[in-house]
Every structure is written in structure tokens, then in C-alpha cells.
Design an enzyme around this catalytic site. Structure first.
Site, PDB file in Angstrom:
ATOM      1  N   CYS A   6      -5.260  12.995  13.324  1.00  0.00           N
ATOM      2  CA  CYS A   6      -5.838  11.683  13.051  1.00  0.00           C
ATOM      3  C   CYS A   6      -5.702  10.843  14.301  1.00  0.00           C
ATOM      4  O   CYS A   6      -5.139  11.276  15.296  1.00  0.00           O
ATOM      5  CB  CYS A   6      -5.157  11.019  11.864  1.00  0.00           C
ATOM      6  N   ARG A  39       0.698  14.365  13.633  1.00  0.00           N
ATOM      7  CA  ARG A  39       1.204  14.126  12.280  1.00  0.00           C
ATOM      8  C   ARG A  39       1.151  15.365  11.377  1.00  0.00           C
ATOM      9  O   ARG A  39       0.402  15.394  10.388  1.00  0.00           O
ATOM     10  CB  ARG A  39       0.447  12.964  11.642  1.00  0.00           C
ATOM     11  N   ASP A  45       4.341   0.512  12.237  1.00  0.00           N
ATOM     12  CA  ASP A  45       3.152  -0.131  11.668  1.00  0.00           C
ATOM     13  C   ASP A  45       3.017  -1.600  12.085  1.00  0.00           C
ATOM     14  O   ASP A  45       2.028  -2.254  11.745  1.00  0.00           O
ATOM     15  CB  ASP A  45       3.176  -0.035  10.133  1.00  0.00           C
ATOM     16  N   ARG A 100      -8.897  -0.410   4.684  1.00  0.00           N
ATOM     17  CA  ARG A 100      -8.092   0.675   4.112  1.00  0.00           C
ATOM     18  C   ARG A 100      -6.737   0.143   3.663  1.00  0.00           C
ATOM     19  O   ARG A 100      -6.184   0.632   2.683  1.00  0.00           O
ATOM     20  CB  ARG A 100      -7.836   1.756   5.169  1.00  0.00           C
ATOM     21  N   LYS A 140       0.839  -1.213   0.000  1.00  0.00           N
ATOM     22  CA  LYS A 140       0.000   0.000   0.000  1.00  0.00           C
ATOM     23  C   LYS A 140       0.865   1.250   0.000  1.00  0.00           C
ATOM     24  O   LYS A 140       0.658   2.167  -0.790  1.00  0.00           O
ATOM     25  CB  LYS A 140      -0.905  -0.004   1.239  1.00  0.00           C
ATOM     26  N   ASN A 141       1.846   1.282   0.906  1.00  0.00           N
ATOM     27  CA  ASN A 141       2.613   2.517   1.070  1.00  0.00           C
ATOM     28  C   ASN A 141       3.601   2.772  -0.066  1.00  0.00           C
ATOM     29  O   ASN A 141       4.144   3.869  -0.166  1.00  0.00           O
ATOM     30  CB  ASN A 141       3.345   2.522   2.419  1.00  0.00           C
TER      31      ASN A 141
END
Ligand code: UD1
Length: 417
Positions: free
Chosen positions: A116, A121, A304, A396, A22-23
């Protein structure tokens, strides 16, 4: 809405192939703004966040076609330079369109992402970098309004290593006038993947993967075909699923070098892990040793993966200390893990996890992407039934994690509520 239901206690067995990262995919899709023509992107994961970046870039004129496993991206007609609050607020990584838009159109108007669930952030380091490159940057009515006649190469020093900050500046720099040097650049594999993609397009980037990246501006770029790297966080999560259930799993298509810190900590906890070419074979045991971790930028232990590792430590044979140094407030999963019987104390950026013999299934709620994975892992090992609501967080960033785990024998399914 969907919830995920798990009947815990089954050791996972079998083979699984991880999806694309994803990233890595998010900045690479944004980078397609840089030049017109058809780009062919292979191994793009099917995820909500990918739909969001497609939606944002569609609004500025990009076109998409699905062709089997390949995402075809056309950026001949970039007609707008605006990313609205409605879209950006759902995903911080939307700010990745800023650098490419400045390079292509010389202007951008992007909503500030705002706070968030896992902390403040800010994007101040992105903006400071653009400013150093001759971009006029202002904040107006909640939007970053940026414009420039020409982007100039500059020496940029990041106070903190920032992944999307490094990527954003790198994308703005590829067609800048002169040389840009990024100091204290992020070294994550996703930064390296973006640099490889840009270099294939004709950019001149050296040093990606080290803390000094040099970008020599070029006149022209061209569209290319590119395959995204596998998702290292998904690989790590599946390894922990095997560890926490005492299972035996073969992970296909993953890059072991990207998960070195996770593999080492899992080995310290007693897991057997062996690299076999592009595959990793992992065997968990009944007994899990307690291990301390401190989250760090790559090649350190990824933030993560912190929530998932904590789920494992809830069942270890002693106490472990988990320090979160990348994001403040990234312990949202703790109160939900406690509902399953975990013994965890939080003190500032540090959690002390006292391992227990059992967790018990409970109704819990996902609060962010990695927290949802942590609860699934706890549910796989818990006695009885766990029900996890708000799994849209999971969707997500993980492609079909529940189906992949079911393929390994887990009793896991979705229900509407
Ligand atoms: C990326 C990842 C995210 C991961 C994180 C850290 C993407 C799309 N997301 O997020 O999954 O958890 O890296 O590995 O790749 N900071 C500032 N000012 C800035 C930018 C960052 O103070 O301008 C701080 C942040 O608050 C945080 C630290 O720097 O404390 C690292 O954040 P950063 O690497 O920028 O995270 P993201 O790129 O948003």
C-alpha cells in the site's frame, strides 16, 4: 470526484465534538462474527472504511441496520468464509475478519492485502500466531487459506508490536481451548477497546493495554450493547488545526489519556492545552517553537499523527527532526507540502523540516489518509487558496473533518472536479 478548497489564514475558534474511533470500530464490527444475535454498537463513525468492513462482513452473512446513532449488527447466519481481493485490496484492516472466522467456522479464505502507499505492511505475524494456535495456514493464489478443527491456546511472541495482529489473534483466542498469552502485544487504546467489548461479550481477557495479554478460552459468548471510544487521531488533528492557525478550540468528548504524547509535543511547541473533564481546551499562538518527534507504538507519538505534526513544523521558528520508525515510506505528503513552500529534506526514515514564516496556497494531491489531513492543516495556515484533490483518502478515515473545521470558522468547502 470531490476536491477540498481552503482560503487560509483564519484562526479557528469554537467547540467541536469528535467522532468515534475508526480503528476501534473496525475490529469491533469484525468481532461481531464471533457469536450470533443482535449487537448494538454506539458511536460508530460514518466513514468509507466502515462501509468497506460492512460490505466484507455482509458477503459472509452479517446483516446491518441503522438505528439513529446505533449500528445494529446481526451475525446469526455466517454463511461464507471468503473475503475477496476486490474488497480486501481497498482496506488492509479487512484481514481482521480472519481471527473471528476461524473461531466461528474453523476456516477462512482471505485475500492477501498486498502493498500500500505507506510501505510493505506484511501480515506474517498474524499468520505465525494462528499457526502457533494449531491453525493450518497456506498461501494459495494470493489468498490466505486457513483451517482448523479446534483452536488451541498458545504462547505467542510478536517480533514487532502489531495493532491488528494483536487484535486478530485476540479474537481467535477468546473461544480457544486453554490459555493464550500474547507477548510484546500492542498497547494501543483501540486494542483495549476491543478487549473491553469482548469481555462484555463473556470473554476472559486480562492485561490489555500492557505488553502481555492473557486470554482464557470460554465456551460461550453473547451479543452486547457497546459504545466505541472517541477517535484520538481526529482529536489530535483538530488540536493541530488550532495550533497552526493560532486559534482557540474546545474539543468535546475526547479522551486526553489517549493523546498524551501529542499534547506534550504541542505544549513543547508553545500551545496552551488544558484538560477539563471530557473536554480539552487548546489555545495556539502566533509563534510556534520547533520540536523533534519520533513515531513509536502507543504510548509513543502515533505514526498516524506524523504527517499532521510535520505541517505544523513547516511554520515553526527553527528546524525539527521527524523520525518515522513504524512504517517505511510514510513521507508521501512531503512533496506536496513542498509545493506549498515547505522546506523539508528526507534522509531515509528521517525528515528535517526547516520552519518558514509562511506557506503559500497551492494545488496539491492527497496520497493517503493522514497525508490528506496534513495538507488540509497546511492549507488552513497558508496564504491564499489551497485546492486538495483525491480527498476520497480523507473520507476513508475522518468523518466530516471539513465540516467540523468550517464550524470552527475555517473557510473550507468541497467542489466537484
Ligand atoms: C494499525 C492502524 C494504523 C496505524 C498502525 C500503527 C488499524 C486499522 N490501523 O495498522 O492506522 O498506522 O496500526 O499504529 O488499526 N508488521 C509486520 N508484520 C505483521 C504486521 C505488522 O512486519 O504481520 C509491521 C508493519 O509493517 C509495521 C509495524 O509492524 O512496520 C506496525 O504495523 P501494525 O501495528 O500491524 O499496523 P496495522 O495494524 O496494519
Amino acid at each position: 470526484m470531490d476536491k477540498i478548497v481552503i482560503q487560509g489564514g483564519i484562526p479557528l475558534e469554537g467547540e467541536v465534538r469528535v467522532s468515534g474511533s475508526k480503528n476501534a470500530a473496525l475490529p469491533i464490527i469484525a468481532a461481531c462474527i464471533l457469536t450470533g444475535g443482535w449487537h448494538y454498537l454506539e458511536n460508530i463513525p460514518r466513514l468509507r472504511d466502515i462501509e468497506t468492513i460492512k460490505e466484507i462482513t455482509s458477503h459472509i452473512g452479517m446483516a446491518f441496520e441503522e438505528d439513529g446513532h446505533c449500528l445494529k449488527v446481526n451475525s446469526d447466519n455466517i454463511t461464507s468464509y471468503v473475503a475477496s481481493y476486490q474488497l480486501v485490496k481497498t482496506m488492509r484492516a479487512s484481514v481482521l475478519v480472519l481471527g473471528p472466522l476461524l473461531s466461528r467456522l474453523g476456516r477462512a479464505r482471505i485475500s492477501l492485502p498486498g502493498g500500500c502507499a505507506i510501505g510493505e505492511r506484511p501480515i506474517d505475524l498474524h499468520l505465525k500466531g494462528f499457526h502457533a494456535m494449531g491453525v493450518d495456514v497456506n498461501l494459495e493464489h494470493g489468498y490466505v487459506v486457513a483451517s482448523t478443527d479446534r483452536i488451541r491456546g498458545a504462547d505467542i511472541f510478536f517480533d514487532i508490536s502489531t495493532v491488528t495482529g494483536t487484535e486478530n489473534i485476540m479474537m481467535a483466542a477468546v473461544r480457544a481451548e486453554g490459555i493464550t498469552t500474547l507477548h510484546n502485544a500492542a498497547k494501543e487504546p483501540e486494542v483495549v477497546d476491543l478487549a473491553s467489548f469482548l469481555n462484555l461479550m463473556g470473554a476472559r481477557i486480562e492485561g490489555a493495554g500492557t505488553d502481555t495479554i492473557t486470554i482464557t478460552g470460554v465456551q460461550e459468548l453473547h451479543p452486547v450493547r457497546y459504545t466505541i471510544i472517541p477517535d484520538r487521531i481526529e482529536s489530535g488533528t483538530i488540536l493541530i488545526a488550532a495550533a497552526i492557525t493560532g486559534g482557540n478550540v474546545r474539543i468535546k468528548g475526547c479522551t486526553a489519556e489517549h493523546i498524551g504524547a501529542i499534547v506534550e509535543k504541542l505544549q513543547d511547541s508553545g500551545m496552551d492545552i488544558e484538560k477539563q473533564g471530557e473536554e480539552i481546551v487548546a489555545r495556539g499562538h502566533d509563534h510556534v517553537r520547533s520540536v523533534d518527534i519520533t513515531t513509536m507504538p502507543f504510548p509513543g507519538f502515533a505514526t498516524d499523527m506524523q504527517a499532521q505534526f510535520m505541517a505544523l513544523m513547516c511554520l515553526a521558528d527553527g528546524s525539527s527532526i521527524i523520525k518515522e520508525t513504524v512504517f517505511e515510506n510514510r513521507f508521501m505528503h512531503v512533496s506536496e507540502l513542498r509545493r506549498m513552500g515547505a522546506d523539508i529534506d528526507i534522509n531515509g526514515g528521517q525528515a528535517v523540516v526547516k520552519g518558514k514564516a509562511h506557506l503559500s496556497g497551492a494545488q496539491v494531491m492527497a496520497t493517503d489518509l493522514r497525508a490528506s489531513a496534513s495538507l488540509i492543516l497546511a492549507g488552513l495556515a497558508a496564504e491564499g487558496q489551497t485546492e486538495i484533490s483525491r480527498v476520497y483518502h480523507l473520507d476513508r478515515g475522518y468523518q466530516n473533518l471539513d465540516l467540523k473545521l468550517a464550524g470552527l470558522g475555517a473557510r473550507i468547502w468541497r467542489e466537484k472536479y
